[in-house]
Design an enzyme around this catalytic site. Structure first.
Site, short mmCIF file in Angstrom:
data_model
loop_
_atom_site.label_atom_id
_atom_site.label_comp_id
_atom_site.label_asym_id
_atom_site.label_seq_id
_atom_site.Cartn_x
_atom_site.Cartn_y
_atom_site.Cartn_z
N GLY A 1 -6.83 -8.05 1.25
CA GLY A 1 -7.91 -7.48 1.80
C GLY A 1 -9.22 -7.72 0.66
O GLY A 1 -10.10 -7.39 0.73
N GLU B 1 1.04 -1.68 -0.04
CA GLU B 1 0.65 0.44 0.40
C GLU B 1 0.49 1.35 0.25
O GLU B 1 0.62 2.38 -0.39
CB GLU B 1 -0.82 -0.31 0.99
P1 13P Z 1 -5.82 -8.41 4.94
O1 13P Z 1 -4.89 -9.75 5.67
O2 13P Z 1 -6.64 -7.92 5.71
O3 13P Z 1 -5.46 -8.50 3.87
O4 13P Z 1 -4.15 -7.66 5.00
C1 13P Z 1 -2.95 -8.62 4.92
C2 13P Z 1 -1.61 -7.37 4.50
O5 13P Z 1 -1.36 -6.91 3.86
C3 13P Z 1 -0.74 -7.05 5.73
O6 13P Z 1 0.34 -6.37 6.03
#
Ligand code: 13P
Length: 257
Positions: free
Chosen positions: A172, A96
């Site tokens: 996500g 991200e």
């Molecule tokens: P999720 O577990 O929500 O898929 O996110 C993973 C993540 O980016 C952890 O840094």
């Protein structure tokens, strides 16, 4: 044997008050699980309160980022010393941050060096997009990200850190990688390249996490893989019950409970 580590990346969720409430709700249950390192990574403003709350326990606190400069005119940034005052870990190069905040491989490398210089354990994130996976380019992409991130580090430094393989398409989305696909990248790509570049001892010691839609019901199968030493958990780390379940599933998968 490498000690497994589950880290909760809260991302931009939880105020200081909400974060301390969450940790209070799960602290006893987390501490009851043996032989797994447990870390929470709150947003910066919740870090001091959470860190005071867990002081003297086996729980760890991590930041979600840092800046590589020591101090000065960098409005909005947080220095390695500021992070190290409260944290033992720091996530670096999350997809991200790479995607929304234009973080480059070069910046990731600088941040890792700054973190190590301040005694922090970096959790370095790598992972491919769905497009790259569909093109069959997962392996060279992840390998190049690892090479770039670790440029100029010693074998001892590499041995002490954590690398999180987080396929972007699994973050996500509710669509985790299969345990065997995750194992293939963690072992066959990340650990293999570390062995090639830094030697077998570094490859044996470095801890490699999987991240991307880890939930209570898929954690055990993923964590049972021999080259997966834990997980970086997003959504499921925001609730006490699911985070504790994932930590327990990890201990079961590794044969500790
Ligand atoms: P999720 O577990 O929500 O898929 O996110 C993973 C993540 O980016 C952890 O840094």
């Amino acid at each position: 044997m490498r000690r497994p580590i589950i880290a909760g990346n809260w991302k931009m969720n939880k105020t200081a008050a909400e974060g301390t409430a969450l940790v209070q709700a799960m602290m006893d249950d987390l501490l009851a699980v043996p032989d797994v390192d447990k870390v929470v990574c709150p947003p910066f403003l919740a870090v001091p309160d959470v860190s005071r709350l867990i002081q003297g326990t086996e729980l760890g606190v991590g930041a979600q980022d840092l800046y590589w400069e020591e101090s000065g005119a960098y409005t909005g940034e947080v220095s390695p010393a500021m992070v190290a005052e409260f944290c033992s870990y720091v996530i670096i190069g999350h997809s991200e941050r790479r995607e929304y905040f234009h973080e480059t491989d070069e910046g990731v490398n600088k941040k890792i060096k700054a973190a190590l210089a301040h005694g922090l354990t970096p959790i370095i994130c790598v992972g491919e997009t769905l497009e790259l996976r569909d093109q069959g380019k997962t392996e060279p992409w992840v390998r190049d990200q690892v090479i770039a991130a670790l440029q100029g580090l010693s074998a001892e430094q590499v041995a002490s850190m954590i690398i999180a393989y987080e396929p972007i398409w699994a973050i996500g989305t509710g669509r985790a990688a299969t345990a065997s696909d995750a194992e293939q990248v963690c072992g066959g790509v990340v650990r293999a390249i570390i062995g090639d570049l830094y030697g077998q001892e570094a490859a044996r010691s470095v801890r490699i996490q999987y991240g991307g839609s880890i939930k209570a019901d898929n954690a055990e199968e993923i964590m049972a893989q021999p080259n997966i030493d834990g997980g970086l958990v997003g959504g499921a780390s925001l609730q006490a019950k699911s985070f504790v379940e994932i930590v327990r599933a990890t201990a079961r998968a590794k044969g500790f409970i």
